[in-house]
Design a protein around this motif. Structure first.
Motif, short mmCIF file in Angstrom:
data_model
loop_
_atom_site.label_atom_id
_atom_site.label_comp_id
_atom_site.label_asym_id
_atom_site.label_seq_id
_atom_site.Cartn_x
_atom_site.Cartn_y
_atom_site.Cartn_z
N UNK A 1 108.02 -11.72 -150.38
CA UNK A 1 107.73 -12.93 -149.61
C UNK A 1 106.31 -13.00 -149.07
N UNK A 2 105.57 -11.91 -149.16
CA UNK A 2 104.21 -11.91 -148.61
C UNK A 2 103.30 -12.88 -149.33
N UNK A 3 103.49 -13.08 -150.63
CA UNK A 3 102.61 -13.97 -151.39
C UNK A 3 102.83 -15.44 -151.07
N UNK A 4 103.83 -15.75 -150.26
CA UNK A 4 104.01 -17.13 -149.80
C UNK A 4 103.03 -17.48 -148.69
N UNK A 5 102.46 -16.46 -148.08
CA UNK A 5 101.53 -16.65 -146.97
C UNK A 5 102.20 -16.72 -145.62
N UNK A 6 103.52 -16.67 -145.58
CA UNK A 6 104.22 -16.87 -144.30
C UNK A 6 104.04 -15.71 -143.32
N UNK A 7 103.54 -14.58 -143.78
CA UNK A 7 103.35 -13.43 -142.89
C UNK A 7 101.90 -13.26 -142.43
N UNK A 8 101.04 -14.17 -142.78
CA UNK A 8 99.63 -14.02 -142.42
C UNK A 8 99.40 -14.05 -140.92
N UNK A 9 100.26 -14.72 -140.17
CA UNK A 9 100.10 -14.82 -138.72
C UNK A 9 101.20 -14.09 -137.96
N UNK A 10 101.76 -13.07 -138.56
CA UNK A 10 102.83 -12.32 -137.91
C UNK A 10 104.13 -12.41 -138.70
N UNK A 11 105.15 -11.76 -138.18
CA UNK A 11 106.45 -11.70 -138.86
C UNK A 11 107.40 -12.71 -138.23
N UNK A 12 107.74 -13.78 -138.98
CA UNK A 12 108.66 -14.78 -138.44
C UNK A 12 110.07 -14.20 -138.22
N UNK A 13 110.73 -14.72 -137.21
CA UNK A 13 112.11 -14.33 -136.91
C UNK A 13 113.02 -14.65 -138.10
N UNK A 14 113.95 -13.77 -138.39
CA UNK A 14 114.93 -13.90 -139.47
C UNK A 14 114.31 -13.88 -140.87
N UNK A 15 113.06 -13.49 -140.98
CA UNK A 15 112.44 -13.34 -142.31
C UNK A 15 112.86 -11.98 -142.88
N UNK A 16 112.59 -11.77 -144.15
CA UNK A 16 112.95 -10.50 -144.77
C UNK A 16 112.30 -9.31 -144.08
#
Length: 189
Positions: free
Chosen positions: A82-97
């Protein structure tokens, strides 16, 4: 050879149809294929290894072997957990992998990964596609990939992933992707 003999029995019994490998080496693929041919045993038809924008090591060693042995890659982790989606660039979202399975994500905690992801996200944005769709389209476009194994934790993610089938990367985008890879080669092998 014992493994191939067992698989022959399982195929004969109708319990499996085809034989595939996972996380195998070029030598291992060659050995399985040579033994199968020599002894009339089931042929290996696929290999399941990681392949993504951040892990192209399959291309370095296994792609040529698999081409000449006619073994297709079923690429797993095409979004790099999931890192290549960019969703972790600003921290680890709740309920993410990464929040739910932090231990599994350790293999992606590598130098240069965030810089590479930022660059890939910029390319996707510049061309009006989502980072996930660009990453999946890239993997799908490689000549040695016969299938990608996607993972989604929501219907929205699944729809986005499936939408990547409509994305075809032109030479300009691939050149930009390759420039990032040249700067940050395989940060998560």
């Amino acid at each position: 050879m014992e493994q191939l003999e067992v698989f022959a029995d399982l195929i004969k019994a109708g319990k499996i149809r085809y034989l595939g490998l996972s996380n195998e080496t070029p030598w291992g693929v060659c050995e399985f294929c040579t033994l199968a041919e020599k002894h009339g045993l089931p042929k290996v038809v696929s290999i399941q290894n990681a392949f993504s924008l951040s892990n192209r090591t399959f291309h370095l060693n296994l792609a040529e072997t698999c081409r000449f042995k006619n073994v297709g890659l079923m690429a797993y982790s095409p979004l790099g957990f999931g890192l290549l989606t960019g969703k972790y660039l600003n921290g680890i979202p709740e309920n993410s992998r990464l929040a739910l399975f932090a231990g599994f994500g350790q293999r992606y905690d590598k130098t240069n990964l965030n810089d590479a992801v930022k660059a890939y996200v910029e390319i996707a944005g510049k061309h009006g596609i989502s980072p996930a769709q660009m990453a999946l389209a890239y993997v799908r476009s490689r000549w040695f990939v016969t299938s990608t194994i996607i993972g989604a934790t929501s219907l929205e993610q699944l729809e986005e992933n499936i939408g990547s089938l409509e994305v075809n990367l032109d030479r300009e985008i691939v050149a930009e992707i390759d420039a990032v890879h040249a700067k940050y080669p395989n940060p998560t092998p």
